[in-house]
Design an enzyme around this catalytic site. Structure first.
Site, short mmCIF file in Angstrom:
data_model
loop_
_atom_site.label_atom_id
_atom_site.label_comp_id
_atom_site.label_asym_id
_atom_site.label_seq_id
_atom_site.Cartn_x
_atom_site.Cartn_y
_atom_site.Cartn_z
N ARG A 27 39.26 1.82 44.94
CA ARG A 27 39.78 2.73 45.32
C ARG A 27 38.91 3.23 46.23
O ARG A 27 39.22 2.96 47.53
CB ARG A 27 41.01 2.98 44.84
CG ARG A 27 42.19 2.05 43.73
CD ARG A 27 42.33 2.90 42.57
NE ARG A 27 43.22 2.13 42.11
CZ ARG A 27 43.45 1.26 41.15
NH1 ARG A 27 42.21 1.09 40.86
NH2 ARG A 27 44.40 0.85 40.72
N GLY A 95 38.87 -8.51 37.96
CA GLY A 95 40.17 -8.44 38.11
C GLY A 95 40.44 -7.31 38.77
O GLY A 95 41.67 -8.03 39.56
N SER A 168 51.51 -2.64 35.48
CA SER A 168 50.03 -3.21 35.64
C SER A 168 49.75 -2.78 36.56
O SER A 168 50.61 -2.45 37.85
CB SER A 168 50.52 -4.84 35.97
OG SER A 168 49.39 -5.39 36.64
N ASP A 321 42.81 -0.28 28.18
CA ASP A 321 41.44 -0.76 27.94
C ASP A 321 40.67 0.02 27.02
O ASP A 321 39.65 -0.31 26.63
CB ASP A 321 40.25 -0.19 29.60
CG ASP A 321 40.55 -1.30 30.79
OD1 ASP A 321 42.05 -2.21 30.79
OD2 ASP A 321 40.99 -0.86 31.59
N LYS A 348 43.35 -10.40 29.45
CA LYS A 348 41.80 -8.86 30.00
C LYS A 348 40.92 -10.31 30.33
O LYS A 348 41.05 -10.80 30.25
CB LYS A 348 42.16 -7.85 29.12
CG LYS A 348 43.43 -7.12 29.07
CD LYS A 348 43.66 -6.24 29.87
CE LYS A 348 44.76 -5.79 30.48
NZ LYS A 348 44.53 -5.01 31.46
N ARG A 352 42.01 -10.00 23.67
CA ARG A 352 41.15 -8.88 23.19
C ARG A 352 41.73 -8.91 21.37
O ARG A 352 41.25 -8.23 21.02
CB ARG A 352 41.53 -8.05 23.91
CG ARG A 352 39.95 -7.93 25.34
CD ARG A 352 39.97 -6.85 25.96
NE ARG A 352 39.62 -6.15 26.62
CZ ARG A 352 39.61 -5.22 28.66
NH1 ARG A 352 40.25 -4.71 27.99
NH2 ARG A 352 38.05 -5.84 28.62
C1 S3P Z 1 43.26 -1.41 36.59
C2 S3P Z 1 44.07 -1.91 35.25
C3 S3P Z 1 44.64 -2.20 34.67
C4 S3P Z 1 43.12 -2.11 33.63
C5 S3P Z 1 41.98 -2.83 34.21
C6 S3P Z 1 42.49 -1.10 36.02
C7 S3P Z 1 43.16 -0.49 37.42
O1 S3P Z 1 44.85 -3.43 34.40
O2 S3P Z 1 43.21 -2.84 32.20
O3 S3P Z 1 40.45 -2.81 33.81
O4 S3P Z 1 42.13 -0.02 37.76
O5 S3P Z 1 43.96 -0.62 38.05
P1 S3P Z 1 46.66 -3.55 34.21
O6 S3P Z 1 46.84 -2.85 35.54
O7 S3P Z 1 46.90 -5.27 35.09
O8 S3P Z 1 47.11 -3.50 33.54
#
Ligand code: S3P
EC number: 2.5.1.19
Length: 440
Positions: A27, A95, A168, A321, A348, A352
């Site tokens: 971010r 992701g 999420s 996580d 994920k 997992r």
């Molecule tokens: C994250 C949000 C989580 C987490 C990922 C990082 C983020 O995913 O699992 O490692 O930085 O916003 P989700 O929001 O899809 O659960």
């Protein structure tokens, strides 16, 4: 592939410092790239995932450099100023980069193609395609709403009010970031709270953002579009998700007494430490302080005999996580640990639930897989047998590799992990820190 065997070790002693938080690092690059002027970032996680974000922001016009002291400098283009990338954006394994950048691109008049590795290409993107389509973006994706996909942004985009169907932070953040360059107010309603780094940082960069709690308890987040972001000096706190591996290792290895410094304890992230304490783990917070607007402390962790518990599914988003390494702790605990509400873990970097069930069974753990979790009967502190015959499969998932490395430390025969390379996505120094604290 880079296989490696992790074997029983002596006590973990001394002090280590965990690297910068991955979520906050992504971010800080993205928002720095949207502010006009220079944002300076100290403590940035230099893992592959964050470097993918930096490369993509460069491809869309930002200037991003690192100086010799490890400080990162981001010269942004201003909200609305992202440029058309000349090539596909390679998101690697990340992701977070993919979903958040899709949000940014959605409200700019540019077209971008997103590609990724085999793990990322299996992950669902429909959860961001849906709301961003409502804002006016157009998508051509691979079957099942997966990568590779091409996104054509719309400017001006249409502000929406969107209730998150899955808990999420990535989906929430994608919509808020799209809202930055959208006229009017974009609203995200979050029935279950998820990590709030985007909200905190958007506020810090001067965006007009409000959070309200609705009558039903949901968080209602509103961001005012056509924002002007002001460059910031950011210090990234340490990543609790990285600290987790060393905290669990010190709890499990007899005689350990380890201080893990600089651990971010944002309440939307830190539930693992509470759960481990409920299991009887000795985890003490030292020198609680504020780093970059986030609570941080050093954690003193001493070897403890853990007891199995039923983990409250309400804590899942604030340790989403950390379940792979919690499963390892549970495998050594006295009695049964039951986890539920973990459906999200199946999408994920790997599935997992199923991958950890197979890996722990291979190492001698007693594990039952359910639709939404694992039930684990622990050894009561006795070491695991170890995975003697074949390497455990990690499926390009850094957290599986690190969790099974910790399992190896508390096994008689050791655990061979099939591929340690993915560890570099989030924690490049993991193996050298492990060698340092275990004196190997
Ligand atoms: C994250 C949000 C989580 C987490 C990922 C990082 C983020 O995913 O699992 O490692 O930085 O916003 P989700 O929001 O899809 O659960």
């Amino acid at each position: 592939m880079r296989p490696r065997r992790f074997s029983a070790t002596g006590p973990l002693k001394g002090r280590i410092r965990v690297p910068g938080d991955k979520s906050i690092s992504h971010r800080s690059i993205m928002l720095g790239a949207l502010a006009v002027g220079e944002t300076c970032v100290t403590g940035l996680l230099e893992g592959e995932d964050v470097l993918s974000t930096a490369a993509a922001m460069r491809a869309m016009g930002a200037t991003i450099t690192r100086d010799e002291d490890g400080m990162w400098h981001v010269h942004g283009v201003g909200v609305g100023g992202l440029l058309q990338p000349q090539q596909a954006l390679d998101m690697g394994n990340s992701g977070t980069s993919t979903r958040l950048l899709m949000g940014l691109v959605a409200s700019h008049p540019i077209t971008a193609t997103f590609i990724g590795d085999a793990s990322l290409s299996k992950r669902p993107m429909g959860r961001v395609i849906d709301p961003l389509s409502m804002m006016g973006a157009e998508f051509t994706s691979s079957p099942g709403g997966r990568l590779p996909l091409t996104l054509r942004g719309l400017s001006p985009a249409v502000p929406i009010e969107y209730r998150l169907p899955v808990a999420s932070a990535q989906v929430k953040s994608a919509i808020l970031l799209a809202g930055l360059n959208t006229p009017g107010i974009t609203t995200v309603i979050e029935p279950v709270p998820t990590r709030d780094h985007s909200e905190r940082m958007l506020h810090g960069f001067g965006a007009e953002l409000t959070v309200e709690i609705a009558a039903d308890g949901a968080r209602v987040i509103r961001v005012t579009g056509e924002a002007e972001l002001k460059p910031q000096n950011i210090t990234v706190p340490g990543d609790p998700s990285s600290a987790a591996f060393f905290v669990v290792a010190a709890l499990l290895v007899e005689g350990s007494d380890l201080i893990v410094e600089n651990v971010g304890l944002n309440p939307t992230r830190a539930a693992l430490f509470d759960v481990l304490r409920l299991m009887g783990g000795s985890i003490e917070e030292l020198d609680r302080r504020d780093v970059g607007g986030e609570p941080v402390a050093d954690l003193r962790v001493r070897h403890s005999l853990l007891t199995g518990i039923d983990v409250d599914p309400a804590v899942v988003p604030s340790m989403v996580d950390e379940f792979p390494v919690l499963f390892v702790a549970a495998a050594l605990a006295k009695g049964r640990t039951v986890t539920t509400g973990l459906e999200e873990l199946r999408v994920k970097e790997s599935d997992r639930i199923s991958v950890m069930r197979i890996a722990l069974e291979q190492a001698g753990g007693r594990v039952t897989e359910t639709e939404d979790g694992l039930i684990i009967d622990g050894t009561g502190g006795e070491p695991l047998r170890g995975a003697n015959n074949a390497p455990v499969a990690t499926h390009l998932d850094h957290r599986i590799a690190m969790s099974m490395a910790i399992a190896g430390l508390v096994s008689r025969g050791g655990v061979e992990v099939d591929d340690t390379r993915p560890i570099a996505t989030s924690f490049p120094m993991f193996e050298s820190l492990l060698a340092q604290v275990s004196g190997t």
